[in-house]
Design a protein around this motif. Structure first.
Motif, PDB file in Angstrom:
ATOM      1  N   ILE A   1       0.824  -1.206   0.000  1.00 28.96           N
ATOM      2  CA  ILE A   1       0.000   0.000   0.000  1.00 28.96           C
ATOM      3  C   ILE A   1       0.862   1.260   0.000  1.00 28.96           C
ATOM      4  CG2 ILE A   1      -1.665   1.319   1.371  1.00 28.96           C
ATOM      5  CD1 ILE A   1      -2.812  -1.361   2.313  1.00 28.96           C
ATOM      6  N   TRP A   2       1.926   1.237   0.786  1.00 25.72           N
ATOM      7  CA  TRP A   2       2.745   2.441   0.934  1.00 25.72           C
ATOM      8  C   TRP A   2       3.359   2.885  -0.386  1.00 25.72           C
ATOM      9  CZ3 TRP A   2       7.784   2.514  -0.530  1.00 25.72           C
ATOM     10  CH2 TRP A   2       8.459   1.302  -0.630  1.00 25.72           C
ATOM     11  N   LEU A   3       3.648   1.935  -1.275  1.00 23.31           N
ATOM     12  CA  LEU A   3       4.278   2.287  -2.547  1.00 23.31           C
ATOM     13  C   LEU A   3       3.333   3.107  -3.425  1.00 23.31           C
ATOM     14  CD1 LEU A   3       6.696   2.067  -4.407  1.00 23.31           C
ATOM     15  CD2 LEU A   3       5.780  -0.109  -5.257  1.00 23.31           C
ATOM     16  N   TRP A   4       2.060   2.664  -3.523  1.00 22.69           N
ATOM     17  CA  TRP A   4       1.091   3.410  -4.314  1.00 22.69           C
ATOM     18  C   TRP A   4       0.799   4.766  -3.686  1.00 22.69           C
ATOM     19  CZ3 TRP A   4       0.366   2.546  -9.084  1.00 22.69           C
ATOM     20  CH2 TRP A   4       0.427   1.249  -9.610  1.00 22.69           C
ATOM     21  N   CYS A   5       0.703   4.791  -2.358  1.00 27.85           N
ATOM     22  CA  CYS A   5       0.480   6.074  -1.671  1.00 27.85           C
ATOM     23  C   CYS A   5       1.627   7.038  -1.946  1.00 27.85           C
ATOM     24  CB  CYS A   5       0.339   5.840  -0.167  1.00 27.85           C
ATOM     25  SG  CYS A   5      -1.149   4.946   0.323  1.00 27.85           S
ATOM     26  N   LEU A   6       2.856   6.522  -1.925  1.00 34.55           N
ATOM     27  CA  LEU A   6       4.022   7.375  -2.155  1.00 34.55           C
ATOM     28  C   LEU A   6       4.037   7.918  -3.575  1.00 34.55           C
ATOM     29  CD1 LEU A   6       6.697   8.486  -1.048  1.00 34.55           C
ATOM     30  CD2 LEU A   6       7.810   6.391  -1.877  1.00 34.55           C
ATOM     31  N   ILE A   7       3.764   7.064  -4.558  1.00 33.15           N
ATOM     32  CA  ILE A   7       3.791   7.494  -5.960  1.00 33.15           C
ATOM     33  C   ILE A   7       2.746   8.578  -6.221  1.00 33.15           C
ATOM     34  CG2 ILE A   7       3.347   6.753  -8.332  1.00 33.15           C
ATOM     35  CD1 ILE A   7       4.527   4.024  -7.563  1.00 33.15           C
ATOM     36  N   ILE A   8       1.524   8.346  -5.751  1.00 34.38           N
ATOM     37  CA  ILE A   8       0.439   9.303  -6.013  1.00 34.38           C
ATOM     38  C   ILE A   8       0.659  10.604  -5.247  1.00 34.38           C
ATOM     39  CG2 ILE A   8      -2.045   9.687  -5.828  1.00 34.38           C
ATOM     40  CD1 ILE A   8      -2.427   6.681  -6.191  1.00 34.38           C
ATOM     41  N   LEU A   9       1.136  10.504  -4.005  1.00 29.80           N
ATOM     42  CA  LEU A   9       1.367  11.713  -3.214  1.00 29.80           C
ATOM     43  C   LEU A   9       2.507  12.555  -3.775  1.00 29.80           C
ATOM     44  CD1 LEU A   9       0.880  10.592   0.492  1.00 29.80           C
ATOM     45  CD2 LEU A   9      -0.379  12.367  -0.724  1.00 29.80           C
ATOM     46  N   LEU A  10       3.562  11.905  -4.245  1.00 26.89           N
ATOM     47  CA  LEU A  10       4.664  12.659  -4.853  1.00 26.89           C
ATOM     48  C   LEU A  10       4.193  13.376  -6.109  1.00 26.89           C
ATOM     49  CD1 LEU A  10       7.720  10.238  -4.438  1.00 26.89           C
ATOM     50  CD2 LEU A  10       7.266  12.369  -3.196  1.00 26.89           C
ATOM     51  N   THR A  11       3.326  12.718  -6.877  1.00 24.00           N
ATOM     52  CA  THR A  11       2.760  13.361  -8.068  1.00 24.00           C
ATOM     53  C   THR A  11       1.924  14.576  -7.687  1.00 24.00           C
ATOM     54  OG1 THR A  11       2.665  11.199  -9.169  1.00 24.00           O
ATOM     55  CG2 THR A  11       1.376  12.980 -10.144  1.00 24.00           C
ATOM     56  N   ALA A  12       1.064  14.403  -6.671  1.00 18.20           N
ATOM     57  CA  ALA A  12       0.221  15.522  -6.215  1.00 18.20           C
ATOM     58  C   ALA A  12       1.068  16.651  -5.640  1.00 18.20           C
ATOM     59  CB  ALA A  12      -0.786  15.022  -5.186  1.00 18.20           C
ATOM     60  N   MET A  13       2.099  16.296  -4.888  1.00 16.31           N
ATOM     61  CA  MET A  13       2.970  17.306  -4.279  1.00 16.31           C
ATOM     62  C   MET A  13       3.696  18.113  -5.356  1.00 16.31           C
ATOM     63  SD  MET A  13       6.075  16.742  -1.551  1.00 16.31           S
ATOM     64  CE  MET A  13       7.134  15.999  -2.811  1.00 16.31           C
ATOM     65  N   TYR A  14       4.146  17.432  -6.410  1.00 16.81           N
ATOM     66  CA  TYR A  14       4.825  18.111  -7.513  1.00 16.81           C
ATOM     67  C   TYR A  14       3.891  19.115  -8.195  1.00 16.81           C
ATOM     68  CZ  TYR A  14       7.108  18.734 -12.055  1.00 16.81           C
ATOM     69  OH  TYR A  14       7.663  19.266 -13.183  1.00 16.81           O
ATOM     70  N   MET A  15       2.639  18.729  -8.372  1.00 11.69           N
ATOM     71  CA  MET A  15       1.676  19.625  -9.020  1.00 11.69           C
ATOM     72  C   MET A  15       1.316  20.804  -8.122  1.00 11.69           C
ATOM     73  SD  MET A  15      -0.797  16.799 -10.802  1.00 11.69           S
ATOM     74  CE  MET A  15      -0.149  15.706 -12.076  1.00 11.69           C
ATOM     75  N   VAL A  16       1.142  20.554  -6.837  1.00 11.37           N
ATOM     76  CA  VAL A  16       0.816  21.637  -5.908  1.00 11.37           C
ATOM     77  C   VAL A  16       1.964  22.637  -5.819  1.00 11.37           C
ATOM     78  CG1 VAL A  16       0.352  22.169  -3.484  1.00 11.37           C
ATOM     79  CG2 VAL A  16      -0.824  20.267  -4.582  1.00 11.37           C
ATOM     80  N   ALA A  17       3.190  22.132  -5.889  1.00 19.67           N
ATOM     81  CA  ALA A  17       4.355  23.022  -5.866  1.00 19.67           C
ATOM     82  C   ALA A  17       4.381  23.943  -7.078  1.00 19.67           C
ATOM     83  CB  ALA A  17       5.643  22.201  -5.807  1.00 19.67           C
ATOM     84  N   GLY A  18       3.689  23.566  -8.158  1.00 16.97           N
ATOM     85  CA  GLY A  18       3.619  24.400  -9.353  1.00 16.97           C
ATOM     86  C   GLY A  18       2.666  25.571  -9.233  1.00 16.97           C
ATOM     87  N   GLY A  19       1.862  25.593  -8.177  1.00 19.23           N
ATOM     88  CA  GLY A  19       0.964  26.717  -7.957  1.00 19.23           C
ATOM     89  C   GLY A  19      -0.501  26.369  -8.191  1.00 19.23           C
ATOM     90  N   PHE A  20      -1.351  27.342  -7.887  1.00 19.97           N
ATOM     91  CA  PHE A  20      -2.795  27.105  -7.939  1.00 19.97           C
ATOM     92  C   PHE A  20      -3.283  26.884  -9.366  1.00 19.97           C
ATOM     93  CE2 PHE A  20      -7.244  28.737  -7.816  1.00 19.97           C
ATOM     94  CZ  PHE A  20      -7.755  27.762  -6.979  1.00 19.97           C
ATOM     95  N   ARG A  21      -2.654  27.502 -10.358  1.00 18.19           N
ATOM     96  CA  ARG A  21      -3.093  27.326 -11.734  1.00 18.19           C
ATOM     97  C   ARG A  21      -2.914  25.878 -12.193  1.00 18.19           C
ATOM     98  NH1 ARG A  21      -1.220  32.646 -15.263  1.00 18.19           N
ATOM     99  NH2 ARG A  21      -2.496  34.178 -14.122  1.00 18.19           N
ATOM    100  N   VAL A  22      -1.825  25.253 -11.773  1.00 19.58           N
ATOM    101  CA  VAL A  22      -1.601  23.843 -12.115  1.00 19.58           C
ATOM    102  C   VAL A  22      -2.676  22.967 -11.473  1.00 19.58           C
ATOM    103  CG1 VAL A  22       0.023  21.910 -11.972  1.00 19.58           C
ATOM    104  CG2 VAL A  22       0.878  24.232 -12.347  1.00 19.58           C
ATOM    105  N   VAL A  23      -3.032  23.277 -10.231  1.00 18.49           N
ATOM    106  CA  VAL A  23      -4.074  22.520  -9.526  1.00 18.49           C
ATOM    107  C   VAL A  23      -5.415  22.659 -10.251  1.00 18.49           C
ATOM    108  CG1 VAL A  23      -5.370  22.335  -7.361  1.00 18.49           C
ATOM    109  CG2 VAL A  23      -2.904  22.737  -7.305  1.00 18.49           C
ATOM    110  N   VAL A  24      -5.732  23.880 -10.671  1.00 18.76           N
ATOM    111  CA  VAL A  24      -6.981  24.104 -11.409  1.00 18.76           C
ATOM    112  C   VAL A  24      -6.961  23.344 -12.736  1.00 18.76           C
ATOM    113  CG1 VAL A  24      -8.395  25.854 -12.573  1.00 18.76           C
ATOM    114  CG2 VAL A  24      -7.423  26.334 -10.326  1.00 18.76           C
TER     115      VAL A  24
END
Length: 323
Positions: A74-97
């Motif tokens: 489980i931890w592997l899938w959680c890590l992959i998806i969270l790192l992807t989400a974290m990378y997008m959030v670091a790009g700013g609100f426009r990337v999230v939208v």
């Protein structure tokens, strides 16, 4: 019924943010309850969004583990998806939208696929209509409460949205559109499966996707599961961005550091939920918390804001009369 309540909640949210000094719920808490109580409420709101984020992610990872990769930790899938989400959030609100835009477009396209097995369906399964009592409607509403989780994020990103009548109409149209998607999925599922069978199976939409096959694609449900990642990553990014913004606004911390810390907390919590019983307990907790927050706390906050506004109007009117 749930979508009617969603529209009422959205209109209430528009009113609340107009009463906030900075246009978000954090400044509204501080304005009404003072700095100390406001900080406590904002901290609880931060924890609330973390819980919603854990629920989104852990539920999707559970589907991947059961349907596609049962032996992957489980931890592997959680890590992959969270790192992807974290990378997008670091790009700013426009990337999230932008990710949320694709999350709306893809399910709209996936709905078209379900017309393929619809030729084997029977619309008589939908009959009789409106034969339920109020208790059954209430049970249905409680079970659908996780669908409400996420609409309250508007109270955090509202400063990035122009508050006028046009956006209100757009928000209502979005709720109506998602309602149509839910209705279509409901019709497809009920018309294809027997009602008694629906009561004992989980994820009937995924079961329905197994009936779809093409010459080059035999197991369409695998494509369906991983395409749904594009749908789920948008709310994940928005929840991560909202929780990080609450903490950053309240404690004046660096945005990137808060995103990393929040991601770490969510990863630890998701990895610790191993058994189906723990996942069921999380779902019950989310149901109770969403019910309390959306239908008890926020309406009370709305009433407090309205009373304060009326009091200020009377006070200003009396001052003008004296002057």
């Amino acid at each position: 019924m749930t979508k009617v309540l969603s529209i009422l909640l959205l209109l209430m949210f528009f009113y609340l943010v107009t009463q906030a000094p900075k246009g978000d719920i954090m400044s509204l808490h501080t304005s009404i309850f003072g700095k100390t109580i406001g900080r406590v409420l904002n901290s609880l709101l931060y924890l609330y969004f973390i819980m919603v984020l854990v629920f989104y992610l852990r539920t999707y990872v559970n589907i991947i583990q059961i349907w596609v990769f049962p032996y992957t930790p489980i931890w592997l899938w959680c890590l992959i998806i969270l790192l992807t989400a974290m990378y997008m959030v670091a790009g700013g609100f426009r990337v999230v939208v932008g990710m949320n835009f694709w999350g709306v477009l893809f399910p709209s396209l996936l709905i078209l696929i379900f017309f393929y097995p619809f030729k084997f369906a029977s619309l008589t399964e939908l009959l009789p209509l409106f034969n339920h009592n109020l208790k059954e409607y209430w049970i249905s509403l409680k079970l659908s409460l996780p669908l409400f989780a996420g609409i309250e994020m508007f109270l955090v990103y509202a400063p990035f949205v122009s508050i006028h009548k046009h956006n209100k109409r757009v928000g209502i149209a979005a709720i109506v559109y998602t309602t149509l998607l839910y209705v279509l999925i409901f019709i497809f599922s009920v018309a294809y499966f027997d009602v008694d069978f629906l009561s004992i199976i989980e994820w009937p939409t995924l079961k329905l996707s197994k009936t779809i096959s093409f010459r080059l694609i035999e197991r369409f449900e695998y494509i369906y599961v991983f395409t749904w990642l594009i749908v789920i990553i948008g709310p994940l990014c928005l929840a991560l961005w909202s929780s990080s913004r609450i903490f950053m606004q309240e404690y004046k911390a660096k945005s990137h550091a808060i995103v990393y810390i929040t991601t770490g907390i969510v990863f630890i919590l998701c990895s610790s939920i191993q058994s189906p019983k723990h996942l069921e307990l999380l779902e019950q907790m989310v149901n109770t918390t969403v019910l309390s927050f959306l239908f008890i706390y926020l309406p009370l906050l709305f009433v407090v804001c309205w009373i304060r506004q009326q009091t200020m109007k009377r006070h200003n009117k009396s001052q003008s009369n004296i002057g």
